[in-house]
Structure formats: C-alpha cells, structure tokens
Design an enzyme around this catalytic site. Structure first.
Site, mmCIF file in Angstrom:
data_model
loop_
_atom_site.group_PDB
_atom_site.id
_atom_site.type_symbol
_atom_site.label_atom_id
_atom_site.label_comp_id
_atom_site.label_asym_id
_atom_site.label_seq_id
_atom_site.Cartn_x
_atom_site.Cartn_y
_atom_site.Cartn_z
ATOM 1 N N ASP A 10 13.367 1.426 6.856
ATOM 2 C CA ASP A 10 12.033 0.479 5.532
ATOM 3 C C ASP A 10 10.825 0.622 5.210
ATOM 4 O OD1 ASP A 10 14.465 -1.358 4.090
ATOM 5 O OD2 ASP A 10 14.820 -2.546 5.771
ATOM 6 N N ASP A 64 19.603 0.216 -0.303
ATOM 7 C CA ASP A 64 18.228 -0.432 -0.721
ATOM 8 C C ASP A 64 17.140 0.920 0.160
ATOM 9 O OD1 ASP A 64 20.446 -2.310 0.494
ATOM 10 O OD2 ASP A 64 18.856 -3.225 1.276
HETATM 11 N N1 GLY Z 1 16.998 -4.365 1.911
HETATM 12 C C1 GLY Z 1 17.307 -5.645 2.543
HETATM 13 C C2 GLY Z 1 17.491 -6.323 1.177
HETATM 14 O O1 GLY Z 1 17.854 -6.358 0.503
HETATM 15 O O2 GLY Z 1 18.158 -7.489 2.351
#
Ligand code: GLY
Length: 390
Positions: free
Chosen positions: A111, A172
């Site tokens: 992330d 994601d």
């Molecule tokens: N990237 C984690 C979510 O969208 O919850």
C-alpha cells in the site's frame, strides 16, 4: 500540477475543466466551508473513521495502517484550492509522522502508493522538495522489492513471516503502481515501470473476467508462479464482484494506461467501468458487492466515489461522444453521494457516510477516510480544482 489525461485538446499537465451542473460547484464550496473547522479541530490526528462524529486517530494506534495517507491527501487538495496554511501544516505533519512506517519493515506492504502519493507525492508536485522525493523513492524501492519474478506479481500483504500470504496479490494494488511509474520517471531507471507493467499484465490475465468484473484476491505458488486459486476477499464470496475492487480496477487500470500509453489497460478499465455502470442499482446507492443477496442493503459509498474518479478520467481520455457515458455516470454517482450520503453538519467530522470496509466484517456503513478523500478528489475533478496525485 496535472489534471490527468488530456483528450479533447487538453494535454497531460493542464488543469482539466469539464462542464458540470451548478451542484458540483456548490458542493465544492460546502466541502471547503465544512473542512475549515473540521481540519482545525483534528489537526494532530491521522483519522480512519469517526466515533460519534469525531475523527479517530491512528498516529499511535497503527502508523502503518494503509489508509494513513488520505488525511494528508485531503489537506493537499484543500490547500491547493483554498490556500489556507493550516492545511499544508497538517499535510506535512502527517507525511513526517509516516517516517516511522518507512523505518518499520514489517509495516511496509503493497500500500505504499496509497500512503506516499497523497502525502509526499502531492507535496513534491507543489514544492519539488528533496525530503518528499526521498520518501517516494524509499517507498518505491520497497514496493518494487515485493515483486515476485516467478508469478510476475507484487505480493500484497505481510503474514508475520509465516509465508502464508507470500503468493497473494490483490486488485487494490493497481492503485499503488503509479508510485513505481513515478520512480522510473524520477530516476530514469526503467526497472520500476517494468515491474509495474508486469504486475498489471498478470492482473489482466488472472483477475479480469469475461464479463468485465474482477476478482479481489488471487493466490499464486510463490516458488513456481503457478496460479493456485482466487478468494472473495472483502466481497461477498469467491466469484462475486466486490464493488470497491471493481472501482480500484477502473481507476487503477486507467492509471497504468495514463503512465504507459498501453491501450490494453484503458480497454480493461473501460470494460470494468461498463460492468460497474450496468450494475448500479436503481436506488443509486452502491452495494458492498454487486452479487450480495437482494435482501442485503449494505452499501459502500467509497466504491461509488472511487469509481466516479476513474470514470471521469476515462471520459476525458475518450472522444466527446464516447466519453459522455462515463462522465455522466460519474456525475450521477457523485451527486447521489453529495445529496444523499454526505453529512454537511460542521459539528460532525466526516463527509461521506455508509462506507463499508468488508462484506463479512461485523460493522458496516460507517465513515471511512478514503470515502472523504475520493469524494473531494471527484468533486475537484468536476470543478477543475484537482491536484492530480496519481
Ligand atoms: N485496499 C484495501 C481496501 O480497499 O479495503
């Protein structure tokens, strides 16, 4: 600063202004009015959600939490248009706090784009300062180091050294790839971009379904790269269509197109956008999963605002005739949120309501900071005020 792509005569690097109803400009003013007081009383926090209308604080709770960049991002979007010094001070404070995360290897996951593009990336766009540049490259190096050359994927989450998630990749991550594209631009070293494109190609091959929807989690054998299985992840079940995952794919594939010029990424972004638009319920509220049972009314407003941001970008990249569908859908989504899912009371900290992190969580429909971030980004896109951070 950049306004995203630029078809219709607008180049990358210009502020994009598209014609929209008065409501968008009125909403932008309401956001600015509310955030002036909200930012002031929350200035030393890094919020994730609200408790009784008050933003919580993840500075000590977990500085490595994946959403910790969005508060700084909100501040930069507001600073960019309102010019209020407090916004900048809060954004810089958030960025500096995140240095504890940069030094915590176990807290570094895929992330890094979500954490450092809205903070260091935004500041670097405005100030070209060496500290933010340095942080972006440290984060990009770590993200590139998560690439598995056997399966050509970026490992998503950590697993405490058990290896249980060594083969996991998630949709994601498409939103984190711009950090790698930018690192290649900064250093003139193509490795970051090569890794990002190899990952994007793997997602095209193994996540994208025939109908345009995408899976959330795919597991590969981390030693051989062999495809093992998919998981429903934060959605309803395996084979379903988690709406925020669809939104990450729409925007994320678009961003890979933006940074590489590869049409295959734009095509996938459009395909998932078409799927998303076709499944928007009559009510206008976006469910947590497009395949959740009809008896379930849980919504996820974050999916709506993230998808809207991607749809606007698609619309700008296409011809006026073809792009209209995406721009109109985006405007409808954002207007629905502004009129039905926003809390405009200045004594309440959050903007967007009825956000859901995961279908199978115990709690649903609360405020989540990235709902607020992408709502502001979307409204700023419509009103030509955006600092394009991706
Ligand atoms: N990237 C984690 C979510 O969208 O919850």
């Amino acid at each position: 600063m950049s306004g995203g792509t630029g078809k219709k005569g607008k180049k990358k690097g210009t502020v994009m202004m598209i014609k929209h109803g008065e409501w968008a400009f009125e909403t932008a003013e309401k956001i600015k009015e509310k955030m002036k007081t909200v930012a002031g009383r929350n200035r030393h926090k890094i919020p994730y959600t609200t408790e009784n209308g008050v933003y919580d604080d993840w500075t000590e709770k977990n500085i490595c939490w994946w959403t910790n960049g969005f508060w700084g991002g909100m501040m930069w979007q507001l600073y960019r248009t309102a010019g209020y010094e407090l916004y900048k001070e809060i954004a810089v404070e958030t960025e500096e706090k995140l240095d504890r995360n940069l030094l915590d290897h176990a807290g570094m996951d895929h992330d890094s784009g979500f954490k450092w593009l809205p903070t260091s990336g935004a500041r670097y766009l405005l100030e070209k300062n060496p500290e933010s540049y340095n942080r972006m490259l440290l984060a990009a190096d770590n993200l590139a180091g998560r690439f598995n050359p056997e399966g050509n994927f970026i490992k998503a989450w950590n697993d405490g050294g058990t290896g249980e998630k060594a083969g996991w990749a998630i949709i994601d991550c498409m939103m984190n790839l711009p950090l790698l594209y930018k690192a290649s631009e900064f250093t003139r070293d193509p490795r970051y971009k090569i890794i990002a494109m190899k990952h994007a190609d793997t997602v095209l091959k193994h996540f994208a379904r025939e109908d345009g929807s995408v899976k959330h989690i795919v597991e590969f054998n981390p030693a051989t790269g062999e495809y093992m299985r998919s998981y429903g992840g934060q959605g309803y079940k395996r084979g379903s269509a988690w709406t925020r995952g669809q939104a990450w794919a729409i925007y994320g594939f678009f961003l890979s197109f933006l940074h590489t010029g590869e049409k295959k990424y734009l095509e996938q972004s459009i395909k998932t956008a078409d799927y998303f638009i076709d499944h928007i319920p009559r009510s206008g509220g976006i469910p947590v999963d497009f395949m959740q049972p009809e008896t379930c009314s849980w919504e996820d407003s974050t999916a709506a605002v993230i998808a809207a941001c991607g749809l606007i970008e698609i619309g700008k990249a296409l011809s006026e005739e073809r792009g209209k569908k995406y721009e109109e859908a985006a405007e409808k989504l954002l207007r629905f949120i502004a009129e039905n899912r926003c809390n405009w009371d200045s004594s309440i900290d959050n903007l967007v309501e009825r956000c859901t992190a995961a279908y199978h969580d115990e709690e649903h429909e609360f405020s989540i900071i990235y709902g607020d971030y992408f709502f502001i980004e979307g409204i700023w896109k419509l009103t030509g005020q955006e600092l394009f951070i991706w």
